[in-house]
Design a protein around this motif. Structure first.
Motif, PDB file in Angstrom:
ATOM      1  N   HIS A   1       8.262  25.218 -12.090  1.00 39.94           N
ATOM      2  CA  HIS A   1       8.971  24.957 -13.338  1.00 39.94           C
ATOM      3  C   HIS A   1       7.948  24.921 -14.479  1.00 39.94           C
ATOM      4  O   HIS A   1       6.892  24.300 -14.348  1.00 39.94           O
ATOM      5  N   PRO A   2       8.240  25.571 -15.608  1.00 37.24           N
ATOM      6  CA  PRO A   2       7.241  25.629 -16.689  1.00 37.24           C
ATOM      7  C   PRO A   2       6.870  24.264 -17.268  1.00 37.24           C
ATOM      8  O   PRO A   2       5.736  24.065 -17.719  1.00 37.24           O
ATOM      9  N   ASP A   3       7.811  23.319 -17.254  1.00 38.23           N
ATOM     10  CA  ASP A   3       7.539  21.990 -17.810  1.00 38.23           C
ATOM     11  C   ASP A   3       7.156  20.963 -16.751  1.00 38.23           C
ATOM     12  O   ASP A   3       6.702  19.867 -17.088  1.00 38.23           O
ATOM     13  N   HIS A   4       7.369  21.310 -15.498  1.00 35.20           N
ATOM     14  CA  HIS A   4       7.059  20.395 -14.394  1.00 35.20           C
ATOM     15  C   HIS A   4       6.319  21.193 -13.310  1.00 35.20           C
ATOM     16  O   HIS A   4       6.938  21.641 -12.335  1.00 35.20           O
ATOM     17  N   PRO A   5       5.031  21.414 -13.475  1.00 37.65           N
ATOM     18  CA  PRO A   5       4.295  22.307 -12.564  1.00 37.65           C
ATOM     19  C   PRO A   5       4.298  21.861 -11.104  1.00 37.65           C
ATOM     20  O   PRO A   5       4.050  22.680 -10.219  1.00 37.65           O
ATOM     21  N   THR A   6       4.591  20.576 -10.842  1.00 38.40           N
ATOM     22  CA  THR A   6       4.645  20.129  -9.448  1.00 38.40           C
ATOM     23  C   THR A   6       6.019  20.360  -8.818  1.00 38.40           C
ATOM     24  O   THR A   6       6.189  20.144  -7.614  1.00 38.40           O
ATOM     25  N   ALA A   7       6.992  20.783  -9.632  1.00 38.84           N
ATOM     26  CA  ALA A   7       8.334  21.067  -9.119  1.00 38.84           C
ATOM     27  C   ALA A   7       8.367  22.507  -8.620  1.00 38.84           C
ATOM     28  O   ALA A   7       8.490  23.447  -9.405  1.00 38.84           O
TER      29      ALA A   7
ATOM     30  N   GLY B   1      11.092   9.771  -7.471  1.00 39.90           N
ATOM     31  CA  GLY B   1      11.350  10.398  -8.771  1.00 39.90           C
ATOM     32  C   GLY B   1      11.279  11.914  -8.698  1.00 39.90           C
ATOM     33  O   GLY B   1      12.108  12.615  -9.310  1.00 39.90           O
ATOM     34  N   GLN B   2      10.300  12.422  -7.959  1.00 37.69           N
ATOM     35  CA  GLN B   2      10.180  13.868  -7.780  1.00 37.69           C
ATOM     36  C   GLN B   2      11.414  14.432  -7.078  1.00 37.69           C
ATOM     37  O   GLN B   2      11.932  15.490  -7.453  1.00 37.69           O
ATOM     38  N   THR B   3      11.899  13.722  -6.081  1.00 39.77           N
ATOM     39  CA  THR B   3      13.094  14.155  -5.359  1.00 39.77           C
ATOM     40  C   THR B   3      14.297  14.225  -6.293  1.00 39.77           C
ATOM     41  O   THR B   3      15.077  15.188  -6.265  1.00 39.77           O
ATOM     42  N   MET B   4      14.452  13.228  -7.158  1.00 39.93           N
ATOM     43  CA  MET B   4      15.582  13.213  -8.090  1.00 39.93           C
ATOM     44  C   MET B   4      15.498  14.381  -9.070  1.00 39.93           C
ATOM     45  O   MET B   4      16.503  15.021  -9.395  1.00 39.93           O
ATOM     46  N   LEU B   5      14.281  14.680  -9.552  1.00 41.35           N
ATOM     47  CA  LEU B   5      14.091  15.826 -10.446  1.00 41.35           C
ATOM     48  C   LEU B   5      14.491  17.125  -9.748  1.00 41.35           C
ATOM     49  O   LEU B   5      15.214  17.961 -10.307  1.00 41.35           O
TER      50      LEU B   5
ATOM     51  N   ARG C   1      15.144  10.585   3.372  1.00 43.45           N
ATOM     52  CA  ARG C   1      14.579  11.936   3.550  1.00 43.45           C
ATOM     53  C   ARG C   1      14.142  12.477   2.190  1.00 43.45           C
ATOM     54  O   ARG C   1      14.896  13.126   1.482  1.00 43.45           O
ATOM     55  N   LEU C   2      12.905  12.150   1.818  1.00 47.55           N
ATOM     56  CA  LEU C   2      12.358  12.679   0.574  1.00 47.55           C
ATOM     57  C   LEU C   2      11.880  14.116   0.793  1.00 47.55           C
ATOM     58  O   LEU C   2      11.663  14.556   1.919  1.00 47.55           O
ATOM     59  N   PHE C   3      11.723  14.844  -0.297  1.00 47.38           N
ATOM     60  CA  PHE C   3      11.227  16.221  -0.199  1.00 47.38           C
ATOM     61  C   PHE C   3      10.437  16.547  -1.446  1.00 47.38           C
ATOM     62  O   PHE C   3      10.609  15.912  -2.493  1.00 47.38           O
ATOM     63  N   SER C   4       9.559  17.514  -1.334  1.00 49.31           N
ATOM     64  CA  SER C   4       8.627  17.817  -2.425  1.00 49.31           C
ATOM     65  C   SER C   4       8.852  19.184  -3.052  1.00 49.31           C
ATOM     66  O   SER C   4       8.148  19.565  -3.987  1.00 49.31           O
ATOM     67  N   ASP C   5       9.813  19.955  -2.537  1.00 46.49           N
ATOM     68  CA  ASP C   5      10.135  21.254  -3.125  1.00 46.49           C
ATOM     69  C   ASP C   5      11.565  21.618  -2.756  1.00 46.49           C
ATOM     70  O   ASP C   5      12.231  20.901  -2.002  1.00 46.49           O
ATOM     71  N   ILE C   6      12.039  22.720  -3.307  1.00 51.38           N
ATOM     72  CA  ILE C   6      13.374  23.234  -3.002  1.00 51.38           C
ATOM     73  C   ILE C   6      13.218  24.573  -2.306  1.00 51.38           C
ATOM     74  O   ILE C   6      12.486  25.452  -2.767  1.00 51.38           O
ATOM     75  N   ASP C   7      13.902  24.724  -1.177  1.00 52.50           N
ATOM     76  CA  ASP C   7      13.858  25.968  -0.411  1.00 52.50           C
ATOM     77  C   ASP C   7      15.230  26.616  -0.418  1.00 52.50           C
ATOM     78  O   ASP C   7      16.244  25.954  -0.131  1.00 52.50           O
ATOM     79  N   LEU C   8      15.255  27.895  -0.751  1.00 52.80           N
ATOM     80  CA  LEU C   8      16.504  28.657  -0.708  1.00 52.80           C
ATOM     81  C   LEU C   8      16.319  29.857   0.208  1.00 52.80           C
ATOM     82  O   LEU C   8      15.337  30.606   0.087  1.00 52.80           O
TER      83      LEU C   8
ATOM     84  N   PRO D   1       0.829  -1.209   0.000  1.00 55.52           N
ATOM     85  CA  PRO D   1       0.000   0.000   0.000  1.00 55.52           C
ATOM     86  C   PRO D   1       0.861   1.256   0.000  1.00 55.52           C
ATOM     87  O   PRO D   1       1.721   1.433   0.859  1.00 55.52           O
ATOM     88  N   GLY D   2       0.651   2.082  -0.968  1.00 57.39           N
ATOM     89  CA  GLY D   2       1.419   3.324  -1.054  1.00 57.39           C
ATOM     90  C   GLY D   2       2.772   3.164  -1.720  1.00 57.39           C
ATOM     91  O   GLY D   2       3.511   4.132  -1.857  1.00 57.39           O
ATOM     92  N   GLY D   3       3.132   1.932  -2.136  1.00 60.79           N
ATOM     93  CA  GLY D   3       4.445   1.717  -2.726  1.00 60.79           C
ATOM     94  C   GLY D   3       4.653   2.519  -3.992  1.00 60.79           C
ATOM     95  O   GLY D   3       5.694   3.148  -4.180  1.00 60.79           O
ATOM     96  N   ALA D   4       3.674   2.530  -4.876  1.00 65.97           N
ATOM     97  CA  ALA D   4       3.775   3.285  -6.129  1.00 65.97           C
ATOM     98  C   ALA D   4       3.886   4.783  -5.846  1.00 65.97           C
ATOM     99  O   ALA D   4       4.642   5.496  -6.514  1.00 65.97           O
ATOM    100  N   GLU D   5       3.156   5.245  -4.830  1.00 67.25           N
ATOM    101  CA  GLU D   5       3.220   6.664  -4.469  1.00 67.25           C
ATOM    102  C   GLU D   5       4.608   7.031  -3.957  1.00 67.25           C
ATOM    103  O   GLU D   5       5.144   8.094  -4.274  1.00 67.25           O
ATOM    104  N   THR D   6       5.204   6.124  -3.182  1.00 68.34           N
ATOM    105  CA  THR D   6       6.547   6.377  -2.661  1.00 68.34           C
ATOM    106  C   THR D   6       7.559   6.442  -3.800  1.00 68.34           C
ATOM    107  O   THR D   6       8.438   7.311  -3.816  1.00 68.34           O
ATOM    108  N   ILE D   7       7.439   5.537  -4.772  1.00 64.03           N
ATOM    109  CA  ILE D   7       8.345   5.560  -5.924  1.00 64.03           C
ATOM    110  C   ILE D   7       8.198   6.872  -6.695  1.00 64.03           C
ATOM    111  O   ILE D   7       9.180   7.468  -7.153  1.00 64.03           O
ATOM    112  N   GLN D   8       6.982   7.349  -6.814  1.00 62.16           N
ATOM    113  CA  GLN D   8       6.750   8.632  -7.493  1.00 62.16           C
ATOM    114  C   GLN D   8       7.438   9.770  -6.740  1.00 62.16           C
ATOM    115  O   GLN D   8       8.025  10.662  -7.352  1.00 62.16           O
ATOM    116  N   ARG D   9       7.375   9.717  -5.404  1.00 67.73           N
ATOM    117  CA  ARG D   9       8.026  10.757  -4.605  1.00 67.73           C
ATOM    118  C   ARG D   9       9.543  10.697  -4.767  1.00 67.73           C
ATOM    119  O   ARG D   9      10.207  11.736  -4.773  1.00 67.73           O
TER     120      ARG D   9
END
Length: 289
Positions: A124-130, A36-40, A78-85, A26-34
């Protein structure tokens, strides 16, 4: 069931790895997606940091990617969903211009509190969730900033000139958990735990003094008290003992129990947790004498 409980707290990836769950869990696919988002985001972060440096903008990447790299033995925990500066407020105009030249866009808002909150969001213009966030101060609420703010200056003070030093990361994690949020996710406390464990031997007294000087004594005392009770962590106990033990700190430690944090993302006792965390936020907003 355990994975479902861990997901809202942002620690599911640790359990997913340790318990050997397959991708069909349960949630495995969602974790893999996260993942991928972290790598991007890691790739985008390198490009943005280079562009800001090339334009002479004083800035430092904080939270997610730095925590993952510097604090966690396995960065993927430690996954993350955005970049903070964190950006020098005097250079924020140029930082925004750099982001625009790179093609990033600010999301449309019905109302814009960016200046008040000292936080500017870009997609990001090509990745709106980034999402990329530029912060002049990690404490966004003006009422809280009157007592304790945390900008690039404070970050460098905490790290003795190095924004990636363990003490700087500890201060950042404490601010994120208690002044950016309301102690509502275990992931943020695990960041504090990991940073505390990375402090050099013999530095606890100096770190405690710096936290108090930055007016983070209350927040640090509460975070470390919860960690000591939740994980029985020796470093957290030792640093907590060196922090203020006045009435405000004692009340904060009583309000924010381990249950108050754990139940913040649950359906049971959620109202009681919210009440305790809200009361602590009011305590934080009181000016120091």
């Amino acid at each position: 069931m355990l994975l479902e409980l861990a997901r809202p707290h942002g620690v599911e990836n640790i359990l997913w790895r340790k318990f050997g769950a397959g991708i069909d869990a349960p949630g495995g696919a969602e974790t893999i997606q996260r993942v991928g988002q972290t790598m991007l985001l890691e790739g985008l972060c390198r490009d943005i940091s280079a562009a800001l440096a090339a334009n002479g903008v004083a800035a430092c990447v904080v939270k997610g990617p730095v925590f993952a790299e510097r604090l966690y033995p396995i960065s993927g925990d430690r996954l993350f969903s955005d970049i903070d500066l964190l950006v020098d407020p005097a250079a924020m105009g140029e930082a925004i211009a750099v982001m625009e030249r790179l093609g990033y866009v600010q999301p449309d808002k019905a109302w814009d509190n960016s200046q008040r909150d000292m936080e500017y969001k870009f997609a990001h213009p090509d990745h709106p969730t980034a999402l990329i966030e530029l912060h002049g101060n990690l404490v966004h609420y003006p009422r809280l900033r009157r007592r304790a703010g945390f900008g690039l200056r404070e970050l460098l003070i905490a790290g003795d000139g190095d924004g990636r030093a363990p003490a700087a990361l500890l201060a950042t994690a404490i601010v994120h958990a208690t002044l950016g949020h309301k102690l509502d996710r275990l992931q943020m406390l695990v960041d504090v735990l990991q940073a505390t464990r990375r402090l050099p031997s013999g530095s606890l007294a100096e770190v405690a003094n710096v936290l108090v000087r930055l007016r983070l004594g209350l927040e640090a005392a509460v975070c470390l008290s919860v960690l000591a009770r939740l994980f029985g962590d020796r470093a957290s106990m030792e640093l907590s003992d060196r922090l203020p033990s006045g009435l405000r700190a004692r009340l904060g430690r009583w309000l924010i129990s381990p249950d108050a944090v754990v139940h913040a993302q649950g359906t049971h006792h959620a109202r009681r947790s919210w009440g305790r965390r809200k009361t602590f936020r009011l305590l934080q907003s009181l000016p120091e004498r």
